[in-house]
Each structure stands twice: as C-alpha cells, then as structure tokens.
Motif scaffolding. Structure first.
Motif, PDB file in Angstrom:
ATOM      1  N   LEU A  74      15.635  -8.165   3.465  1.00 28.93           N
ATOM      2  CA  LEU A  74      14.708  -9.163   2.943  1.00 28.93           C
ATOM      3  C   LEU A  74      14.568  -9.008   1.441  1.00 28.93           C
ATOM      4  O   LEU A  74      14.224  -7.929   0.949  1.00 28.93           O
ATOM      5  N   GLY A  75      14.860 -10.075   0.707  1.00 32.45           N
ATOM      6  CA  GLY A  75      14.782 -10.031  -0.743  1.00 32.45           C
ATOM      7  C   GLY A  75      15.927  -9.295  -1.395  1.00 32.45           C
ATOM      8  O   GLY A  75      15.929  -9.111  -2.617  1.00 32.45           O
ATOM      9  N   GLY A  76      16.910  -8.851  -0.609  1.00 31.15           N
ATOM     10  CA  GLY A  76      18.016  -8.052  -1.127  1.00 31.15           C
ATOM     11  C   GLY A  76      17.738  -6.573  -0.942  1.00 31.15           C
ATOM     12  O   GLY A  76      16.592  -6.132  -0.911  1.00 31.15           O
ATOM     13  N   ALA A 100       3.141  -5.271  -0.927  1.00 34.60           N
ATOM     14  CA  ALA A 100       3.718  -6.534  -1.388  1.00 34.60           C
ATOM     15  C   ALA A 100       2.773  -7.686  -1.092  1.00 34.60           C
ATOM     16  O   ALA A 100       2.108  -7.700  -0.042  1.00 34.60           O
ATOM     17  N   PRO A 101       2.679  -8.678  -1.982  1.00 30.87           N
ATOM     18  CA  PRO A 101       1.898  -9.880  -1.652  1.00 30.87           C
ATOM     19  C   PRO A 101       2.428 -10.513  -0.370  1.00 30.87           C
ATOM     20  O   PRO A 101       3.634 -10.783  -0.261  1.00 30.87           O
ATOM     21  N   PHE A 102       1.549 -10.732   0.589  1.00 39.98           N
ATOM     22  CA  PHE A 102       1.978 -11.233   1.893  1.00 39.98           C
ATOM     23  C   PHE A 102       2.711 -12.561   1.754  1.00 39.98           C
ATOM     24  O   PHE A 102       3.715 -12.811   2.438  1.00 39.98           O
ATOM     25  N   ASP A 103       2.241 -13.419   0.867  1.00 39.76           N
ATOM     26  CA  ASP A 103       2.890 -14.718   0.693  1.00 39.76           C
ATOM     27  C   ASP A 103       4.333 -14.569   0.217  1.00 39.76           C
ATOM     28  O   ASP A 103       5.184 -15.395   0.553  1.00 39.76           O
ATOM     29  N   ASP A 104       4.607 -13.509  -0.573  1.00 37.91           N
ATOM     30  CA  ASP A 104       5.977 -13.282  -1.029  1.00 37.91           C
ATOM     31  C   ASP A 104       6.881 -12.906   0.141  1.00 37.91           C
ATOM     32  O   ASP A 104       8.034 -13.361   0.230  1.00 37.91           O
ATOM     33  N   LEU A 105       6.358 -12.067   1.039  1.00 39.58           N
ATOM     34  CA  LEU A 105       7.143 -11.676   2.211  1.00 39.58           C
ATOM     35  C   LEU A 105       7.425 -12.880   3.102  1.00 39.58           C
ATOM     36  O   LEU A 105       8.553 -13.084   3.568  1.00 39.58           O
ATOM     37  N   VAL A 106       6.396 -13.684   3.313  1.00 36.35           N
ATOM     38  CA  VAL A 106       6.558 -14.862   4.168  1.00 36.35           C
ATOM     39  C   VAL A 106       7.565 -15.826   3.554  1.00 36.35           C
ATOM     40  O   VAL A 106       8.460 -16.343   4.246  1.00 36.35           O
ATOM     41  N   ALA A 107       7.458 -16.069   2.258  1.00 36.07           N
ATOM     42  CA  ALA A 107       8.381 -16.997   1.598  1.00 36.07           C
ATOM     43  C   ALA A 107       9.819 -16.505   1.695  1.00 36.07           C
ATOM     44  O   ALA A 107      10.748 -17.291   1.938  1.00 36.07           O
ATOM     45  N   LEU A 137       3.856  -5.015   9.854  1.00 38.07           N
ATOM     46  CA  LEU A 137       3.920  -6.066   8.839  1.00 38.07           C
ATOM     47  C   LEU A 137       5.098  -6.999   9.083  1.00 38.07           C
ATOM     48  O   LEU A 137       5.000  -8.212   8.817  1.00 38.07           O
ATOM     49  N   VAL A 138       6.214  -6.477   9.579  1.00 34.42           N
ATOM     50  CA  VAL A 138       7.336  -7.338   9.968  1.00 34.42           C
ATOM     51  C   VAL A 138       6.868  -8.339  11.031  1.00 34.42           C
ATOM     52  O   VAL A 138       7.184  -9.538  10.960  1.00 34.42           O
ATOM     53  N   HIS A 139       6.120  -7.839  12.004  1.00 31.45           N
ATOM     54  CA  HIS A 139       5.594  -8.724  13.050  1.00 31.45           C
ATOM     55  C   HIS A 139       4.716  -9.810  12.440  1.00 31.45           C
ATOM     56  O   HIS A 139       4.885 -11.007  12.727  1.00 31.45           O
ATOM     57  N   ALA A 140       3.755  -9.408  11.623  1.00 33.73           N
ATOM     58  CA  ALA A 140       2.823 -10.370  11.038  1.00 33.73           C
ATOM     59  C   ALA A 140       3.540 -11.392  10.159  1.00 33.73           C
ATOM     60  O   ALA A 140       3.214 -12.589  10.172  1.00 33.73           O
ATOM     61  N   THR A 141       4.529 -10.919   9.411  1.00 35.72           N
ATOM     62  CA  THR A 141       5.291 -11.818   8.542  1.00 35.72           C
ATOM     63  C   THR A 141       6.067 -12.835   9.368  1.00 35.72           C
ATOM     64  O   THR A 141       6.129 -14.026   9.034  1.00 35.72           O
TER      65      THR A 141
END
Length: 274
Positions: A74-76, A100-107, A137-141
């Motif tokens: 994720l993200g490289g 990490a900002p959660f929105d960044d992970l989701v995006a 966090l993987v689950h939540a994302t």
C-alpha cells in the motif's frame, strides 16, 4: 491463513493480487542467522528481507509455468512502517501505520481496488486475527474503502471475506498434532489460539490439493515461521504448535451468498459471481 486459497485460485486461472500494508519491520526473528536485521538488532533491515520472503512465498503458491505473483504494498514498499504490538514504542515512529491519517490509508486502498477491479476481497477480521494493531487497521481501512471503491467502479457488488479459523478444524488439527510435537515446541493452552464458532463460518475452501504449496510458502517466511518436518504443523517465534489446515475458513461480510454445502456455507469465494 490464506495460502491454500491463493494457490487454488491461481491454479484455476484467477487473477490474484496480494496487498500488504507494511514490511513487517518490527517483527521478531527466529534463529541467529538474520537476527541482526531486526529493528532492535542493529541493522533495522528486516523489512527489506521480508520482501524477499514474501516474494518467495508467492512464487511457491504460483503454478509451474506461470509468472509468479509479485507482492504489492500500500502506497509502495516502505510507505508505512510496521507499528509493532500494542503499547510498543515503535508505534511512535513517524512512519508507523497506526499514526497515518486514516483518510490517506483509505484513499490509497480505494485506488488499489479501483485499479484492480476485483470481484472478491479478503481481509482480516476486526480483531486482526490476534490483536495486532496494524492488522486491525487493515480491517478498518478495508471496511471504509470498499463502499467508496464499489461506487467508483459503477456500483460493483464486491464480495468481502474475513479470514478466520474454524473452532472445530483447529481442534481436529491440534489433536492430530499432539502426537508429533517437535522438540522445543509446545501445544497451545485453552483458547490460546484464536478461532470462531463453527456456526459463524460462511465459507469453507478445500485446499487439500494445495496443502504442500501452502507449507512451502510458510517455510519461505523463515524469519517468522518454522514448519515442522511433517509439513502439517508450524510455529511462530513462540514455538506454539499450530496446524497447517487443509480447509480454510472465512466469514462473508458483504456480497451475496452462493451455492455451497450446509446452510449458508459456500465452497467457492466466487459462488454467485456473474
């Protein structure tokens, strides 16, 4: 937990993508050979070595004659770092996944899903299997990303599964293992290994033909896993016996059920997919 399922669907010609959120930099290392690669071992190079282990594991699961599945991150590779277990100082690292900002992970995950346009997604349960903060966090994302990705894919009906261990399958596997515990290993205590009641399982994938490939893939993760000589059990750095199960279990959390055996239990992740 899903090695057999990956191997089975690769053998059937399914396009499979394996996405990892970190490199596992904070993990424990089995044995002395690579111990100095660990975050607390001096070099802090374990993450790079585990890219090699994951690459070898996916190659072991890929059918002969086919191009090996390559790991994706994720993200490289290296964008976010292993946070370590709950309460560990590593969670304060500036690149720790939990910071990490959660929105960044989701995006980032939405972009991966939209790029791949899968029919089926497999992730952790909300406990992250054994409580690892990054797994949770993987689950939540995933829960947050799937609806947005589905909308961007034109309202796609994605089937989503959480990888779990069936209670009775674990019990049977441990009973079989009890007569062949390698020296220095031990059987787990009551409820020491996580599992789900049988009635909560929605999907069972038979991976008996792929069991040897699953064992080989586990063995490729040599800094994390030791596979018994029998090829039917393994242990992490705690040396607690765990069976290498020949059926893998899932709980479907999104998408429609398909034809299966037993009330509501599927035998194919793609059952009902048009």
């Amino acid at each position: 937990m899903t090695g057999g399922t990956i191997a089975r669907y690769l053998a059937e010609g399914v396009d499979v993508r394996v996405l990892t959120f970190t490199l596992g930099e904070e993990g424990e290392v089995i044995g002395e050979e690579w111990s100095q690669l660990a975050a607390d071992g001096g070099a802090d190079q374990l993450g790079g070595y585990r890219i090699l282990e994951l690459t070898r594991a996916l190659a072991a699961l890929t059918p002969a004659g086919s191009a090996p599945v390559r790991p994706r991150f994720l993200g490289g590779a290296g964008r976010w770092r292993d946070s370590g277990m709950a309460g560990a100082p590593s969670a304060d690292h500036p690149r720790a996944l939990v910071g990490a900002p959660f929105d960044d992970l989701v995006a980032a995950l939405v972009a991966e899903i939209v790029d791949f346009a899968p029919q089926v997604i497999v992730t952790y349960d909300d406990a992250g299997t054994y409580g690892h903060p990054d797994h949770k966090l993987v689950h939540a994302t995933t829960v947050a990303a799937v609806p947005e990705a589905a909308e961007r894919l034109g309202g796609a009906h994605l089937k989503v599964y959480e990888s779990v261990t069936e209670q009775s399958a674990l019990a049977v596997g441990l009973t079989a293992a009890s007569g062949r515990v390698p020296q220095g290993w031990r059987m787990p205590g009551t409820d020491e290994l996580p599992s789900y009641p049988d009635e909560t399982i929605t999907t069972e994938i038979d991976v008996r033909p792929q069991l040897h490939l699953k064992a080989a893939a586990l063995a490729a993760h040599a800094t994390q896993v030791t596979v018994a000589a029998s090829g039917t059990e393994y242990a992490l750095s705690n040396n607690i016996v765990q069976p290498i199960l020949d059926r893998e279990h899932f709980v479907r959390t999104a998408g429609h059920p398909g034809d299966g055996v037993g009330p509501g239990r599927e035998i194919d992740l793609f059952a009902g997919v048009v």
